[in-house]
Design a protein around this motif. Sequence first.
Motif, PDB file in Angstrom:
ATOM      1  N   VAL A 227       0.853  -1.189   0.000  1.00 46.48           N
ATOM      2  CA  VAL A 227       0.000   0.000   0.000  1.00 46.48           C
ATOM      3  C   VAL A 227       0.889   1.238   0.000  1.00 46.48           C
ATOM      4  O   VAL A 227       1.671   1.448   0.932  1.00 46.48           O
ATOM      5  N   THR A 228       0.790   2.054  -1.021  1.00 51.44           N
ATOM      6  CA  THR A 228       1.628   3.251  -1.141  1.00 51.44           C
ATOM      7  C   THR A 228       0.948   4.413  -0.430  1.00 51.44           C
ATOM      8  O   THR A 228       0.365   5.300  -1.055  1.00 51.44           O
ATOM      9  N   ARG A 229       1.066   4.396   0.886  1.00 56.13           N
ATOM     10  CA  ARG A 229       0.384   5.402   1.704  1.00 56.13           C
ATOM     11  C   ARG A 229       1.319   5.858   2.806  1.00 56.13           C
ATOM     12  O   ARG A 229       1.762   5.060   3.636  1.00 56.13           O
ATOM     13  N   ASP A 230       1.652   7.146   2.810  1.00 58.74           N
ATOM     14  CA  ASP A 230       2.516   7.741   3.833  1.00 58.74           C
ATOM     15  C   ASP A 230       2.187   9.233   3.861  1.00 58.74           C
ATOM     16  O   ASP A 230       2.327   9.914   2.849  1.00 58.74           O
ATOM     17  N   VAL A 231       1.734   9.731   5.000  1.00 58.00           N
ATOM     18  CA  VAL A 231       1.317  11.127   5.085  1.00 58.00           C
ATOM     19  C   VAL A 231       2.474  12.062   4.751  1.00 58.00           C
ATOM     20  O   VAL A 231       2.275  13.135   4.174  1.00 58.00           O
ATOM     21  N   ARG A 232       3.694  11.663   5.090  1.00 61.48           N
ATOM     22  CA  ARG A 232       4.858  12.506   4.794  1.00 61.48           C
ATOM     23  C   ARG A 232       5.014  12.730   3.297  1.00 61.48           C
ATOM     24  O   ARG A 232       5.548  13.755   2.863  1.00 61.48           O
ATOM     25  N   VAL A 233       4.541  11.764   2.492  1.00 60.35           N
ATOM     26  CA  VAL A 233       4.627  11.855   1.038  1.00 60.35           C
ATOM     27  C   VAL A 233       3.334  12.390   0.439  1.00 60.35           C
ATOM     28  O   VAL A 233       3.345  13.246  -0.454  1.00 60.35           O
ATOM     29  N   ASP A 234       2.197  11.895   0.931  1.00 62.50           N
ATOM     30  CA  ASP A 234       0.897  12.262   0.353  1.00 62.50           C
ATOM     31  C   ASP A 234       0.478  13.685   0.690  1.00 62.50           C
ATOM     32  O   ASP A 234      -0.144  14.362  -0.141  1.00 62.50           O
ATOM     33  N   ALA A 235       0.774  14.130   1.905  1.00 55.56           N
ATOM     34  CA  ALA A 235       0.378  15.484   2.345  1.00 55.56           C
ATOM     35  C   ALA A 235       1.492  16.041   3.219  1.00 55.56           C
ATOM     36  O   ALA A 235       1.363  16.082   4.447  1.00 55.56           O
ATOM     37  N   PRO A 236       2.601  16.448   2.603  1.00 53.69           N
ATOM     38  CA  PRO A 236       3.787  16.864   3.387  1.00 53.69           C
ATOM     39  C   PRO A 236       3.463  17.967   4.390  1.00 53.69           C
ATOM     40  O   PRO A 236       2.711  18.901   4.092  1.00 53.69           O
ATOM     41  N   VAL A 299     -10.348  22.280  13.158  1.00 49.46           N
ATOM     42  CA  VAL A 299      -9.284  21.943  12.224  1.00 49.46           C
ATOM     43  C   VAL A 299      -8.872  20.492  12.452  1.00 49.46           C
ATOM     44  O   VAL A 299      -9.079  19.938  13.544  1.00 49.46           O
ATOM     45  N   ILE A 300      -8.353  19.868  11.401  1.00 50.08           N
ATOM     46  CA  ILE A 300      -7.759  18.547  11.547  1.00 50.08           C
ATOM     47  C   ILE A 300      -6.300  18.632  11.134  1.00 50.08           C
ATOM     48  O   ILE A 300      -5.919  19.470  10.305  1.00 50.08           O
ATOM     49  N   SER A 301      -5.469  17.788  11.731  1.00 51.55           N
ATOM     50  CA  SER A 301      -4.071  17.684  11.312  1.00 51.55           C
ATOM     51  C   SER A 301      -3.710  16.211  11.230  1.00 51.55           C
ATOM     52  O   SER A 301      -4.105  15.407  12.088  1.00 51.55           O
ATOM     53  N   ARG A 302      -2.976  15.865  10.175  1.00 49.31           N
ATOM     54  CA  ARG A 302      -2.551  14.484   9.933  1.00 49.31           C
ATOM     55  C   ARG A 302      -1.042  14.450   9.831  1.00 49.31           C
ATOM     56  O   ARG A 302      -0.432  15.268   9.139  1.00 49.31           O
ATOM     57  N   VAL A 303      -0.437  13.504  10.547  1.00 51.40           N
ATOM     58  CA  VAL A 303       1.008  13.318  10.486  1.00 51.40           C
ATOM     59  C   VAL A 303       1.291  11.825  10.399  1.00 51.40           C
ATOM     60  O   VAL A 303       0.411  10.990  10.655  1.00 51.40           O
ATOM     61  N   GLU A 304       2.516  11.477  10.053  1.00 48.41           N
ATOM     62  CA  GLU A 304       2.919  10.075   9.958  1.00 48.41           C
ATOM     63  C   GLU A 304       3.764   9.720  11.176  1.00 48.41           C
ATOM     64  O   GLU A 304       4.956  10.040  11.252  1.00 48.41           O
ATOM     65  N   ALA A 305       3.139   9.104  12.170  1.00 47.38           N
ATOM     66  CA  ALA A 305       3.863   8.595  13.327  1.00 47.38           C
ATOM     67  C   ALA A 305       4.653   7.354  12.913  1.00 47.38           C
ATOM     68  O   ALA A 305       4.415   6.787  11.844  1.00 47.38           O
ATOM     69  N   PRO A 306       5.589   6.901  13.727  1.00 48.85           N
ATOM     70  CA  PRO A 306       6.336   5.682  13.377  1.00 48.85           C
ATOM     71  C   PRO A 306       5.434   4.478  13.087  1.00 48.85           C
ATOM     72  O   PRO A 306       5.779   3.631  12.267  1.00 48.85           O
ATOM     73  N   GLY A 308       2.242   4.783  11.894  1.00 45.85           N
ATOM     74  CA  GLY A 308       1.287   5.084  10.842  1.00 45.85           C
ATOM     75  C   GLY A 308       0.622   6.420  11.047  1.00 45.85           C
ATOM     76  O   GLY A 308       1.080   7.249  11.856  1.00 45.85           O
ATOM     77  N   GLU A 309      -0.481   6.641  10.320  1.00 41.93           N
ATOM     78  CA  GLU A 309      -1.141   7.940  10.358  1.00 41.93           C
ATOM     79  C   GLU A 309      -1.696   8.258  11.742  1.00 41.93           C
ATOM     80  O   GLU A 309      -2.437   7.482  12.336  1.00 41.93           O
ATOM     81  N   LEU A 310      -1.348   9.441  12.237  1.00 44.51           N
ATOM     82  CA  LEU A 310      -1.872   9.977  13.497  1.00 44.51           C
ATOM     83  C   LEU A 310      -2.762  11.162  13.150  1.00 44.51           C
ATOM     84  O   LEU A 310      -2.342  12.071  12.432  1.00 44.51           O
ATOM     85  N   PHE A 311      -3.991  11.146  13.672  1.00 50.43           N
ATOM     86  CA  PHE A 311      -5.026  12.104  13.257  1.00 50.43           C
ATOM     87  C   PHE A 311      -5.504  12.887  14.478  1.00 50.43           C
ATOM     88  O   PHE A 311      -5.855  12.292  15.509  1.00 50.43           O
ATOM     89  N   VAL A 327      -8.242  12.368  19.302  1.00 50.71           N
ATOM     90  CA  VAL A 327      -7.003  11.783  18.777  1.00 50.71           C
ATOM     91  C   VAL A 327      -7.297  10.370  18.276  1.00 50.71           C
ATOM     92  O   VAL A 327      -7.851   9.549  19.018  1.00 50.71           O
ATOM     93  N   ARG A 328      -6.954  10.108  17.021  1.00 50.67           N
ATOM     94  CA  ARG A 328      -7.043   8.742  16.499  1.00 50.67           C
ATOM     95  C   ARG A 328      -5.634   8.264  16.188  1.00 50.67           C
ATOM     96  O   ARG A 328      -4.944   8.828  15.356  1.00 50.67           O
ATOM     97  N   THR A 329      -5.239   7.201  16.863  1.00 50.35           N
ATOM     98  CA  THR A 329      -3.864   6.716  16.745  1.00 50.35           C
ATOM     99  C   THR A 329      -3.780   5.537  15.770  1.00 50.35           C
ATOM    100  O   THR A 329      -4.779   4.855  15.510  1.00 50.35           O
TER     101      THR A 329
END
Length: 406
Positions: A227-236, A299-306, A308-311, A327-329
Amino acid sequence: MNAQASERFIIPIGPQHPALKEPGHFEFTVEGETVTSATVRLGYAHRGIEKGTESRNWTQNLYLLERICGICSHIHATAYAIGVEQLAEVEVPARAQAIREIIAELERVHSHLLWLGVAAHDAGFDTLFMYTWRDRETVMDILEALSGNRVHYSANVLGGVKFDLTDTSISAILKGLEYLEERTHHYRQVVNEDAFFLQRTRDVGTMSHAEALRLGVVGPTARASGVTRDVRVDAPYIAYGDFPVRLQTLAAGDLEARFLVRLDELFDSYRVIRAIIAGLPDGELTAKRMPRKLKAGEVISRVEAPRGELFYYIRSTGGESPDRIKVRTPTLCNMGSVLTQTIGQNLADVPMILVGIDPCFSCNDRAVTVRSATQSGDPRTWTWASLRQYGIDHYRRRMGLDPSRP
């Protein structure tokens, strides 16, 4: 009971169990040694952090939310800071964003090395466990030298960061990365070639690309299934637009692939940290203006934790404190795959399949609804205030005091 039913057993694992060091409760139904069904109960680690944010101001919450997870402390603080800065319409200086990314990638290195040791221990490979935990001291020493802390780094402030990089700290980072990169090459060889380790990982807990999409898994667990999914790449975010990472994926989808993807991510973290240091922007460390009160809005913020996606969802009504933070981990997203992938596997493989998602039970902070019956028999829902008072009265009674007296 018929003969078929008599051969079916329910095996509990947790909340206290040698194969599970954190408070989660699983029940696996087995026929012989084969798992036929699985259930999970989460929520043992409820600490009321989300509710606690409502009675603290925006700055105090930065340090409270950092304590959701020790291993992912910086990324939790970063996700929160990004959301608050969006509400405040504050632009963070480029140098501060780059330093945030360095700390985030160092934290990823720490998390993956810690996880590799835990996984090796669950596999019975304690030599690998001791080596990786010895080497993670290197990155912890770097983070301590930068921030003064080994667990909760508190690198972020609202609007920037609280410390700069010096020539001495840059030299320590580069020296540490050189050592860790050499050790990571060795670990990848062990994971990829050691016959004992491969018995516990290759073709175990395989999850196809389609299954990974259907289950909604995130992070290295998803990327190990292609699965090509990484917040660092998809939404820097922060400085990832200027210093991008390279997506690491494998198609096998088994436990071995989940190990290899994380090790490949370590190599990319070393590369991107060096790139940031080489091109570190000049400028201030904090924004010039950060208001105490934020405008009303959400507001929402999305980051890539070690993992996976942290919301983060953040809502303000215009005061000095948030009205709601949710918080959704990534562990919550990945837990369903454990229940699916253990079916048909041997019971002995269950701990390894669980550790394969790198679970964090302290991140699964969830609220509960407590109901009781009144004297008339009508159920009522307890409020936060009544639940708090019940706890006070309970412990006063245990101490031999009259709960009705102040």
